[in-house]
Design a protein around this motif. Structure first.
Motif, PDB file in Angstrom:
ATOM      1  N   SER A  61     -17.128  14.209 -21.536  1.00  0.00           N
ATOM      2  CA  SER A  61     -17.086  14.338 -19.929  1.00  0.00           C
ATOM      3  C   SER A  61     -16.002  15.255 -19.587  1.00  0.00           C
ATOM      4  N   LEU A  62     -15.005  15.656 -20.629  1.00  0.00           N
ATOM      5  CA  LEU A  62     -14.192  16.583 -20.098  1.00  0.00           C
ATOM      6  C   LEU A  62     -14.531  17.979 -19.684  1.00  0.00           C
ATOM      7  N   ASP A  63     -13.927  18.674 -18.676  1.00  0.00           N
ATOM      8  CA  ASP A  63     -14.380  19.861 -18.449  1.00  0.00           C
ATOM      9  C   ASP A  63     -13.208  20.494 -17.509  1.00  0.00           C
ATOM     10  N   TRP A  64     -13.415  21.677 -17.046  1.00  0.00           N
ATOM     11  CA  TRP A  64     -12.593  22.643 -16.509  1.00  0.00           C
ATOM     12  C   TRP A  64     -13.225  23.362 -15.465  1.00  0.00           C
ATOM     13  N   ARG A  65     -12.677  23.907 -14.596  1.00  0.00           N
ATOM     14  CA  ARG A  65     -13.171  24.965 -13.783  1.00  0.00           C
ATOM     15  C   ARG A  65     -12.068  25.759 -13.096  1.00  0.00           C
ATOM     16  N   ILE A  66     -12.528  27.083 -12.723  1.00  0.00           N
ATOM     17  CA  ILE A  66     -11.337  28.082 -11.936  1.00  0.00           C
ATOM     18  C   ILE A  66     -12.141  28.430 -10.787  1.00  0.00           C
ATOM     19  N   TYR A  67     -11.628  28.390  -9.584  1.00  0.00           N
ATOM     20  CA  TYR A  67     -12.047  28.968  -8.512  1.00  0.00           C
ATOM     21  C   TYR A  67     -11.136  29.756  -7.668  1.00  0.00           C
ATOM     22  N   LYS A  68     -11.623  30.771  -7.008  1.00  0.00           N
ATOM     23  CA  LYS A  68     -10.818  31.722  -5.999  1.00  0.00           C
ATOM     24  C   LYS A  68     -10.134  30.914  -4.865  1.00  0.00           C
ATOM     25  N   ASP A  69      -8.994  31.073  -4.681  1.00  0.00           N
ATOM     26  CA  ASP A  69      -8.189  30.271  -3.557  1.00  0.00           C
ATOM     27  C   ASP A  69      -7.267  31.481  -2.945  1.00  0.00           C
ATOM     28  N   GLY A  70      -8.002  32.108  -1.868  1.00  0.00           N
ATOM     29  CA  GLY A  70      -7.119  33.072  -1.180  1.00  0.00           C
ATOM     30  C   GLY A  70      -7.219  34.259  -2.201  1.00  0.00           C
ATOM     31  N   ASP A  71      -6.106  34.725  -2.374  1.00  0.00           N
ATOM     32  CA  ASP A  71      -5.827  35.964  -3.168  1.00  0.00           C
ATOM     33  C   ASP A  71      -5.601  35.738  -4.585  1.00  0.00           C
ATOM     34  N   GLY A  72      -5.481  34.299  -4.993  1.00  0.00           N
ATOM     35  CA  GLY A  72      -5.426  34.015  -6.161  1.00  0.00           C
ATOM     36  C   GLY A  72      -6.468  32.968  -6.820  1.00  0.00           C
ATOM     37  N   TYR A  73      -6.256  32.196  -7.757  1.00  0.00           N
ATOM     38  CA  TYR A  73      -7.105  31.436  -8.435  1.00  0.00           C
ATOM     39  C   TYR A  73      -6.447  30.147  -8.482  1.00  0.00           C
ATOM     40  N   ARG A  74      -7.364  29.089  -8.527  1.00  0.00           N
ATOM     41  CA  ARG A  74      -6.594  27.530  -8.851  1.00  0.00           C
ATOM     42  C   ARG A  74      -7.680  27.017 -10.016  1.00  0.00           C
ATOM     43  N   GLY A  75      -7.215  26.185 -10.702  1.00  0.00           N
ATOM     44  CA  GLY A  75      -7.896  25.458 -11.776  1.00  0.00           C
ATOM     45  C   GLY A  75      -7.784  23.951 -11.597  1.00  0.00           C
ATOM     46  N   GLN A  76      -8.592  23.195 -11.990  1.00  0.00           N
ATOM     47  CA  GLN A  76      -8.977  21.961 -12.415  1.00  0.00           C
ATOM     48  C   GLN A  76      -9.461  21.400 -13.660  1.00  0.00           C
ATOM     49  N   PHE A  77      -8.722  20.660 -14.355  1.00  0.00           N
ATOM     50  CA  PHE A  77      -9.156  20.100 -15.511  1.00  0.00           C
ATOM     51  C   PHE A  77      -9.579  18.556 -15.226  1.00  0.00           C
ATOM     52  N   TYR A  78     -10.654  18.048 -15.541  1.00  0.00           N
ATOM     53  CA  TYR A  78     -11.051  16.751 -15.181  1.00  0.00           C
ATOM     54  C   TYR A  78     -12.026  16.367 -15.880  1.00  0.00           C
ATOM     55  N   SER A  79     -12.346  15.031 -15.691  1.00  0.00           N
ATOM     56  CA  SER A  79     -13.317  14.159 -16.588  1.00  0.00           C
ATOM     57  C   SER A  79     -14.526  13.692 -15.484  1.00  0.00           C
ATOM     58  N   THR A  80     -15.645  13.717 -15.859  1.00  0.00           N
ATOM     59  CA  THR A  80     -16.872  13.103 -14.986  1.00  0.00           C
ATOM     60  C   THR A  80     -17.158  11.546 -15.359  1.00  0.00           C
ATOM     61  N   SER A  81     -16.408  11.248 -16.268  1.00  0.00           N
ATOM     62  CA  SER A  81     -16.614   9.846 -16.767  1.00  0.00           C
ATOM     63  C   SER A  81     -16.009   8.638 -15.774  1.00  0.00           C
ATOM     64  N   PRO A  82     -16.732   7.680 -15.209  1.00  0.00           N
ATOM     65  CA  PRO A  82     -16.155   6.713 -14.494  1.00  0.00           C
ATOM     66  C   PRO A  82     -14.898   5.929 -15.045  1.00  0.00           C
ATOM     67  N   TYR A  83     -14.997   5.868 -16.275  1.00  0.00           N
ATOM     68  CA  TYR A  83     -13.783   4.954 -16.829  1.00  0.00           C
ATOM     69  C   TYR A  83     -12.651   5.896 -17.400  1.00  0.00           C
ATOM     70  N   ALA A  84     -12.501   6.984 -17.098  1.00  0.00           N
ATOM     71  CA  ALA A  84     -11.379   7.943 -17.643  1.00  0.00           C
ATOM     72  C   ALA A  84     -10.138   7.639 -16.900  1.00  0.00           C
ATOM     73  N   ALA A  85     -10.174   7.506 -15.736  1.00  0.00           N
ATOM     74  CA  ALA A  85      -8.918   6.961 -14.972  1.00  0.00           C
ATOM     75  C   ALA A  85      -8.467   5.753 -15.431  1.00  0.00           C
ATOM     76  N   VAL A  86      -9.356   4.778 -16.002  1.00  0.00           N
ATOM     77  CA  VAL A  86      -8.955   3.613 -16.539  1.00  0.00           C
ATOM     78  C   VAL A  86      -8.066   3.662 -17.704  1.00  0.00           C
ATOM     79  N   HIS A  87      -8.548   4.304 -18.582  1.00  0.00           N
ATOM     80  CA  HIS A  87      -8.008   4.751 -19.714  1.00  0.00           C
ATOM     81  C   HIS A  87      -6.655   5.568 -19.592  1.00  0.00           C
TER      82      HIS A  87
END
Length: 147
Positions: A61-87
């Motif tokens: 469930s671990l994943d990441w993405r980069i997206y354009k934000d104005g003149d720069g870039y932003r990134g996200q590192f996340y889990s799609t699992s509903p129980y990741a936050a619990v752990h």
């Protein structure tokens, strides 16, 4: 006395520098997020800092993405699992539909009104560890892009 004169006949490389810096920053962000995902996955193995993985679903469930934000870039590192936050942060689970939660521990049925699940961070430590390499990665990416 020493005298040094510098003249720039073709300033296209200097004009190109902001774009190259932006691209090198994006490359660096991508490398950091990839490293964080790999390290978080290792944290889920026996002996890692996070919870032990039984099925591998949390690791997948671990994943990441980069997206354009104005003149720069932003990134996200996340889990799609509903129980990741619990752990990651811990939680208290309480019985809602019945008086007790009922579950098995080592073959024995147990019933409790609530269960406290301790925090076993695996994502935040991985991301923090990957940040240790930002400066080196950025310089390497700038050198690569400047060629």
């Amino acid at each position: 006395m020493i005298r040094v004169e510098v003249s720039v006949l073709d300033d296209s490389a200097i004009r190109e520098l902001p774009r190259q810096l932006n691209l090198a920053s994006r490359d660096t962000l991508e490398q950091i997020l990839e490293q964080a995902a790999r390290t978080a996955g290792r944290n889920l193995t026996p002996g890692g800092s996070g919870p032990n993985s039984r099925s591998g679903a949390l690791r997948r469930s671990l994943d990441w993405r980069i997206y354009k934000d104005g003149d720069g870039y932003r990134g996200q590192f996340y889990s799609t699992s509903p129980y990741a936050a619990v752990h990651e942060h811990g939680a208290v689970i309480q019985a809602k539909r019945a008086e007790y939660l009922k579950f098995r521990i080592q073959g024995q049925w147990v019933q409790k009104r609530s269960v406290r699940i301790p925090a076993r961070p695996f994502m935040a430590p991985a991301f923090e560890q990957s940040l240790e390499y930002v400066e080196d990665l950025l310089w390497r990416n700038l050198e690569r892009r400047a060629k």
